[in-house]
Design an enzyme around this catalytic site. Structure first.
Site, mmCIF file in Angstrom:
data_model
loop_
_atom_site.group_PDB
_atom_site.id
_atom_site.type_symbol
_atom_site.label_atom_id
_atom_site.label_comp_id
_atom_site.label_asym_id
_atom_site.label_seq_id
_atom_site.Cartn_x
_atom_site.Cartn_y
_atom_site.Cartn_z
ATOM 1 N N HIS A 67 42.184 26.953 21.241
ATOM 2 C CA HIS A 67 43.488 27.599 21.501
ATOM 3 C C HIS A 67 43.229 28.806 22.405
ATOM 4 C CE1 HIS A 67 47.612 29.077 19.954
ATOM 5 N NE2 HIS A 67 47.264 29.844 20.985
ATOM 6 N N HIS A 107 44.703 31.176 25.944
ATOM 7 C CA HIS A 107 45.654 31.499 27.012
ATOM 8 C C HIS A 107 44.866 31.970 28.227
ATOM 9 C CE1 HIS A 107 49.197 31.364 24.329
ATOM 10 N NE2 HIS A 107 48.320 31.754 23.424
ATOM 11 N N LYS A 138 52.146 21.087 22.752
ATOM 12 C CA LYS A 138 52.329 22.339 22.017
ATOM 13 C C LYS A 138 53.793 22.527 21.635
ATOM 14 C CE LYS A 138 51.667 26.474 20.463
ATOM 15 N NZ LYS A 138 50.701 27.530 20.536
ATOM 16 N N HIS A 162 52.884 26.217 16.716
ATOM 17 C CA HIS A 162 53.021 27.636 16.376
ATOM 18 C C HIS A 162 53.908 27.672 15.138
ATOM 19 C CE1 HIS A 162 53.268 32.034 17.423
ATOM 20 N NE2 HIS A 162 54.173 31.902 16.465
ATOM 21 N N HIS A 215 46.436 29.054 14.651
ATOM 22 C CA HIS A 215 46.257 30.457 14.253
ATOM 23 C C HIS A 215 46.837 30.733 12.867
ATOM 24 C CE1 HIS A 215 50.219 30.423 16.062
ATOM 25 N NE2 HIS A 215 49.776 30.576 17.283
ATOM 26 N N ASP A 264 42.889 32.030 20.346
ATOM 27 C CA ASP A 264 44.178 32.584 20.761
ATOM 28 C C ASP A 264 43.974 33.842 21.601
ATOM 29 O OD1 ASP A 264 46.881 32.661 21.125
ATOM 30 O OD2 ASP A 264 47.367 33.392 19.131
HETATM 31 O O1 DOR Z 1 49.952 36.922 20.052
HETATM 32 C C1 DOR Z 1 50.303 35.949 20.700
HETATM 33 N N1 DOR Z 1 50.219 35.939 22.043
HETATM 34 N N2 DOR Z 1 50.793 34.898 20.058
HETATM 35 C C2 DOR Z 1 51.329 33.857 20.710
HETATM 36 O O2 DOR Z 1 51.759 32.938 20.070
HETATM 37 C C3 DOR Z 1 51.423 33.868 22.185
HETATM 38 C C4 DOR Z 1 50.426 34.747 22.775
HETATM 39 C C5 DOR Z 1 50.675 35.043 24.239
HETATM 40 O O3 DOR Z 1 50.938 34.117 25.006
HETATM 41 O O4 DOR Z 1 50.580 36.200 24.623
HETATM 42 ZN ZN ZN Z 2 48.502 31.434 21.409
#
Ligand code: DOR
Ligand code: ZN
Length: 346
Positions: free
Chosen positions: A14, A16, A100, A137, A175, A248
């Site tokens: 997971h 970003h 997702k 999520h 998460h 995450d």
């Molecule tokens: O803390 C988070 N940041 N939780 C999420 O689900 C998305 C993520 C983000 O894209 O910044």
């Molecule tokens: Zn995330």
């Protein structure tokens, strides 16, 4: 004598990566330690179609440092307009590894997510039929539910009914932040697994709120009480194949975090492996680190574990990760575990 541990190269289930200048900054940090990562599709606009995912994968590949050994595992962002045939074709081509699901409004860039599950049922049925995992999520978004209860309420009112309705669906509860989530994933029948982040293993809500508010610890789902952190640590270090690492890691510029209404997200990619070794050592479970970071995830996704290895060595001198990373648009703060880290990734 220094202590060391060698494990198969880890994967991040997971992550970003964002896009553009931010991606240029953070991608090398993940590629340094991780062989593969499930790439979150919550860009603006989101990665909704196979065509979007292909273009995004090309941008990631182009941004990789020379010689990096890293494979992005793409996902699609489920919307009420998602075409099941497009999803099926993307999976058959090997382009995507999961879809997702963001409940609309749950978190950063989730406005295009799902409002009414009836409108995505045909997509979920198709996914169950072809064996494509759904990453969830798991938080309700109704305003009358307290933010600290949103995961627990989601399990009862959304996830369990959904899984009863489509029992063949492969679900990854992402998460996990509560003992309720841990218990559900551990005990539920059927095809379910869960990811746990680095920061939820290391901090609880006291770290975020006692003695001042620390915006770099604000994420969603929000960090909970210490007793939940304890349950997460027990699950992660148990070796149970249903639990594995999804960092995450979610970078936001300092300007977007240190403000009256700050964004949710913790950037942990660079120091995650040092943090995890420390957690597993504290729990007396260094022998389970490989399962959590390198074995359980690939098994779940039907992939072979990585052949390459990484070695971590415990030294007296603490690691010297930078506190901040410079991006062309401003500084980005690294997750601060609040304690020196002694496990160096060689
Ligand atoms: O803390 C988070 N940041 N939780 C999420 O689900 C998305 C993520 C983000 O894209 O910044
Ligand atoms: Zn995330």
């Amino acid at each position: 004598m220094s202590q060391s541990i060698t494990i198969r190269r880890p994967d991040d289930w997971h992550l970003h990566l964002r896009d553009g200048a931010m991606m240029q900054t953070v991608l090398p940090e993940t590629a340094r330690h991780f062989a593969r990562a499930i790439i979150m599709p919550n860009l603006v606009p989101p990665v909704v179609t196979a065509e979007d995912a292909l273009a995004y994968r090309d941008r990631i590949d182009a941004a990789l440092p020379d010689g990096a050994d890293f494979t992005p595992l793409m996902t699609l962002y489920l919307t009420e307009q998602t075409d099941p045939d497009d999803v099926q074709a993307a999976f058959a081509d090997g382009l995507i590894h999961a879809v997702k699901l963001y409940p609309a409004g749950a978190t950063t860039n989730s406005q295009s997510g799902v409002r009414d599950f009836k409108n995505v049922r045909h997509v979920l049925e198709k996914m169950a039929e072809i064996g494509l995992p759904l990453c969830i999520h798991g938080e309700v978004t109704t305003h009358d539910v307290d933010i600290f209860d949103r995961e627990q309420v989601f399990l009862e009112t959304v996830l369990d009914p959904l899984r009863r309705d489509i029992p063949e669906l492969k679900v990854t509860l992402e998460h996990i932040t509560t003992s309720h989530g841990i218990d559900y994933v551990r005990e539920a029948s059927g095809d379910i697994a869960g990811t746990i982040t680095t920061h939820h293993l290391m901090i609880n809500r006291n770290h975020m709120l006692v003695g001042g508010i620390r915006p770099h610890y604000y994420c969603l789902p929000i960090v909970k009480r210490a007793e939940h952190q304890k349950a997460l640590r027990a699950a992660a270090t148990s070796g149970n194949p249903r639990f594995f690492l999804g960092t995450d890691s979610a970078p936001h510029l300092d300007g977007a975090k240190e403000t009256a209404c700050g964004c949710a997200g913790v950037f942990s990619a660079p120091n995650t492996m040092s943090c995890l070794a420390q957690v597993f050592e504290e729990e007396g479970a260094l022998d389970k680190l490989e399962a959590f970071a390198s074995l359980n995830g690939p098994a779940r996704y039907g992939l072979a574990p990585n052949e390459a290895t990484i070695t971590l060595e415990k030294r007296d001198a603490p690691c010297t990760y930078p506190a901040k990373y410079d991006t062309p648009d401003g500084p980005l703060t690294l997750f601060d575990p609040g304690t020196p880290l002694h496990w160096h990734v060689l």
